[in-house]
Scaffold this motif. Sequence first.
Motif, PDB file in Angstrom:
ATOM      1  N   ALA A 179     -13.299  17.158  12.572  1.00 33.57           N
ATOM      2  CA  ALA A 179     -13.436  18.543  12.134  1.00 33.57           C
ATOM      3  C   ALA A 179     -13.674  18.621  10.627  1.00 33.57           C
ATOM      4  CB  ALA A 179     -12.191  19.340  12.516  1.00 33.57           C
ATOM      5  N   ASN A 182     -17.184  17.325   9.852  1.00 35.61           N
ATOM      6  CA  ASN A 182     -18.191  18.325  10.202  1.00 35.61           C
ATOM      7  C   ASN A 182     -18.220  19.454   9.176  1.00 35.61           C
ATOM      8  OD1 ASN A 182     -18.873  16.918  12.494  1.00 35.61           O
ATOM      9  ND2 ASN A 182     -17.575  18.119  13.853  1.00 35.61           N
ATOM     10  N   ARG A 190     -21.319  26.238  10.857  1.00 39.32           N
ATOM     11  CA  ARG A 190     -21.859  25.315  11.870  1.00 39.32           C
ATOM     12  C   ARG A 190     -20.780  24.397  12.441  1.00 39.32           C
ATOM     13  NH1 ARG A 190     -27.118  24.429  12.615  1.00 39.32           N
ATOM     14  NH2 ARG A 190     -26.736  22.227  13.072  1.00 39.32           N
ATOM     15  N   THR A 193     -16.010  25.227  16.193  1.00 41.81           N
ATOM     16  CA  THR A 193     -16.145  25.065  17.638  1.00 41.81           C
ATOM     17  C   THR A 193     -14.926  25.717  18.302  1.00 41.81           C
ATOM     18  OG1 THR A 193     -14.984  22.937  17.652  1.00 41.81           O
ATOM     19  CG2 THR A 193     -17.374  22.869  17.370  1.00 41.81           C
ATOM     20  N   GLY A 194     -14.838  25.625  19.631  1.00 46.79           N
ATOM     21  CA  GLY A 194     -13.660  26.118  20.332  1.00 46.79           C
ATOM     22  C   GLY A 194     -13.885  27.445  21.025  1.00 46.79           C
ATOM     23  N   ALA A 197     -15.147  30.522  18.935  1.00 44.45           N
ATOM     24  CA  ALA A 197     -16.534  30.351  18.501  1.00 44.45           C
ATOM     25  C   ALA A 197     -17.515  30.628  19.631  1.00 44.45           C
ATOM     26  CB  ALA A 197     -16.739  28.936  17.960  1.00 44.45           C
ATOM     27  N   ARG A 198     -17.122  30.304  20.866  1.00 44.65           N
ATOM     28  CA  ARG A 198     -18.047  30.528  21.996  1.00 44.65           C
ATOM     29  C   ARG A 198     -17.763  31.832  22.739  1.00 44.65           C
ATOM     30  NH1 ARG A 198     -14.978  25.930  23.762  1.00 44.65           N
ATOM     31  NH2 ARG A 198     -13.560  26.452  25.476  1.00 44.65           N
ATOM     32  N   ARG A 236     -21.224  33.774  11.812  1.00 47.99           N
ATOM     33  CA  ARG A 236     -22.253  32.915  12.408  1.00 47.99           C
ATOM     34  C   ARG A 236     -23.216  33.752  13.239  1.00 47.99           C
ATOM     35  NH1 ARG A 236     -20.637  27.745  15.931  1.00 47.99           N
ATOM     36  NH2 ARG A 236     -19.611  29.310  17.233  1.00 47.99           N
TER      37      ARG A 236
END
Length: 239
Positions: A179, A182, A190, A193-194, A197-198, A236
Amino acid sequence: MLAARIAIVGRGRMGQALAAALARCGVDVDGPLGRGATGDSADVVLLCVPDAQIEAAARLIAPGRLLGHCSGATTLEPLEPHEAFSIHPLMTVTGTTARFDGAGCVIAGATERALGMAAALARTLGMRAAVVADEDRPLYHAAASMASNYLVTLAAAAERLAEAAGVDRALLELLVRAAIENWATEGPVRALTGPIARGDDETAARQRSAIAARAPELLAVWDALTAETRTLARSREKA
């Protein structure tokens, strides 16, 4: 290589690490020296003492020397009337073998000569230097604390949750390292995640329920981080 003889005052981790690193770079180092040092054997004195002790330590330093400190949050005022500078390494120091090359640092100087000394120290140690205005030092230092101290606190909280679920902390290590890597290479938007985020609100809600049931003392931290993560995720979507 620095031609000046530098006295390091302060026998804590930072003082020991800086003295060792400068010596490895071929600098003539005196110290680290303990409480009551005057620095009269050196051309430059660098105080590696707690913030609350900087002013008292500065009063003991023999006049006519460049005098610096390593605090991130403190201005040069406690060093007056000496010709003052500061250098704050942006890194965590846990032992005398710490290496400073490649790290960032923030420098300041009351005169052009003093600022030049701070910059020379940074170059000698292999650090990348930046200058921050006095009024912004508390904010800068807060950023540094969040990126280091609070990151460790957050990882420790995750470790507690994993332990409660019967998972060894070692299994989290690669996740934490990935993490951070990244974030460093891709940036926060960018790298995120997780479930949040989705847009998986159902999973996020189940996570919160588990925290409330098994580790309620962490719920306020969880909620604050969830809110901030949603803000980042929305940024984002707008990008």
